[in-house]
Design a protein around this motif. Structure first.
Motif, PDB file in Angstrom:
ATOM      1  N   THR A 167      24.173  15.465 -53.869  1.00 16.10           N
ATOM      2  CA  THR A 167      24.743  15.244 -55.281  1.00 16.10           C
ATOM      3  C   THR A 167      25.204  13.781 -55.955  1.00 16.10           C
ATOM      4  N   ILE A 168      24.533  13.865 -56.927  1.00 16.06           N
ATOM      5  CA  ILE A 168      24.099  12.466 -57.746  1.00 16.06           C
ATOM      6  C   ILE A 168      26.012  12.151 -58.337  1.00 16.06           C
ATOM      7  N   VAL A 169      25.821  11.131 -58.010  1.00 12.70           N
ATOM      8  CA  VAL A 169      27.448  10.286 -58.371  1.00 12.70           C
ATOM      9  C   VAL A 169      27.704   9.638 -59.924  1.00 12.70           C
ATOM     10  N   ASP A 170      25.775   8.752 -59.635  1.00 18.96           N
ATOM     11  CA  ASP A 170      25.391   7.566 -60.174  1.00 18.96           C
ATOM     12  C   ASP A 170      25.207   7.716 -61.438  1.00 18.96           C
ATOM     13  N   ILE A 171      26.219   7.573 -62.244  1.00 18.34           N
ATOM     14  CA  ILE A 171      26.227   7.693 -63.908  1.00 18.34           C
ATOM     15  C   ILE A 171      24.414   7.740 -64.285  1.00 18.34           C
ATOM     16  N   ASP A 172      24.094   6.448 -64.064  1.00 18.00           N
ATOM     17  CA  ASP A 172      22.693   6.571 -64.977  1.00 18.00           C
ATOM     18  C   ASP A 172      22.033   7.159 -64.145  1.00 18.00           C
ATOM     19  N   ALA A 173      22.034   7.747 -62.827  1.00 14.41           N
ATOM     20  CA  ALA A 173      20.730   8.226 -62.480  1.00 14.41           C
ATOM     21  C   ALA A 173      21.438  10.021 -62.676  1.00 14.41           C
ATOM     22  N   GLU A 177      19.081  11.997 -65.031  1.00 16.13           N
ATOM     23  CA  GLU A 177      18.995  14.013 -64.979  1.00 16.13           C
ATOM     24  C   GLU A 177      18.512  14.989 -66.146  1.00 16.13           C
ATOM     25  N   LEU A 178      19.807  14.665 -66.541  1.00 14.31           N
ATOM     26  CA  LEU A 178      20.340  15.444 -67.858  1.00 14.31           C
ATOM     27  C   LEU A 178      19.365  15.609 -68.562  1.00 14.31           C
ATOM     28  N   ASP A 179      19.085  14.103 -68.846  1.00 17.99           N
ATOM     29  CA  ASP A 179      17.510  13.995 -70.162  1.00 17.99           C
ATOM     30  C   ASP A 179      16.566  14.597 -70.026  1.00 17.99           C
ATOM     31  N   HIS A 180      16.396  14.532 -68.444  1.00 16.55           N
ATOM     32  CA  HIS A 180      15.238  15.272 -68.202  1.00 16.55           C
ATOM     33  C   HIS A 180      15.198  17.013 -68.348  1.00 16.55           C
TER      34      HIS A 180
END
Length: 252
Positions: A167-173, A177-180
């Motif tokens: 689970t990705i919980v780091d906002i920047d990461a 991911e959402l940009d991709h």
């Protein structure tokens, strides 16, 4: 010029707020709908009091609970529900894995349609279940469709709990991911919501190419890898277009 009724103005406000990809200000509504400022403020307050619209933390106007409930009920209209199920059944017959539809509901995703695989090993996510946005293929796809401002506001309001080791919980990461996903148009869940489950999703759009929901496929990793699921994206997109045709009929 004929006089516009208060009922018409109220409906125009609800429509404008619902279709807007970001929170709108009273001034923007006043200008877009040609409604005097005193009148727009009075009507907005009435709609807030009745639960049709809400005011977010930044002062912008967003759809309220009653509009969100209505949108889900319309999406669940029995005739179109059954026709969507037929499209999903055809897709499952081709792919041999469970497929369904998730739509945004406040800060969650809610599953509105599902057709299960006939294979013995299944992951049970029933119709009506609410799931988190930040770690599901359906939710991440939805977040990727938003304006950056709207996305940031939603992410700031989410708990970002860690469901699995992936689970990705780091906002920047997560934003990376959402940009991709915004570039590819394919939502991905790589064992982020449920361990040993992978999923992908594509968008269902309305007549104006606005996001309505996410068409997904998921499977246990013991049977299918994420890479194998991604090979089914063309079929998912074909099914999404068939569902969009139903949406166009509803909007006609």
């Amino acid at each position: 010029m004929p006089k516009v009724s208060s009922i018409t103005r109220v409906l125009e406000i609800i429509e404008a707020v619902s279709y807007s990809p970001k929170p709108v200000s009273p001034l923007e509504l006043s200008q877009a709908l040609d409604i005097p400022k005193p009148t727009i403020h009075r009507l907005i307050q009435n709609l807030v009091d009745e639960g049709f619209i809400s005011v977010d933390i930044g002062g912008g106007i967003i759809p309220g609970k009653r509009v969100r409930n209505l949108s889900v009920e319309l999406w669940q209209h029995r005739q179109f529900f059954n026709e969507r199920q037929m499209i999903l059944q055809k897709l499952v017959d081709q792919i041999k894995e469970t497929c369904g539809i998730g739509v945004p509901y406040h800060t969650d995703m809610i599953y509105t349609n599902r057709v299960a695989t006939k294979l013995p090993l299944q992951i049970y996510l029933p119709i009506g279940l609410k799931s988190p946005m930040w770690c599901t293929a359906t939710g991440k796809l939805y977040l990727s469709q938003l304006s950056l401002d709207s996305r940031h506001k939603i992410l700031e309001s989410l708990a970002l709990d860690k469901f699995t080791k992936n689970t990705i919980v780091d906002i920047d990461a997560l934003n990376d991911e959402l940009d991709h996903i915004a570039q590819t148009g394919v939502g991905i869940d790589n064992e982020e919501f449920i361990s040993e489950m992978v999923a992908v999703s594509v968008a269902i759009l309305d007549k104006k190419s606005r996001y309505l929901g996410s068409l997904y496929i998921h499977a246990p990793t013991i049977r299918v890898s994420l890479e194998e699921l991604l090979t089914h994206v063309p079929r998912l997109r074909e099914a999404a277009k068939d569902i969009q045709t139903l949406v166009y009929e509803l909007q006609s």
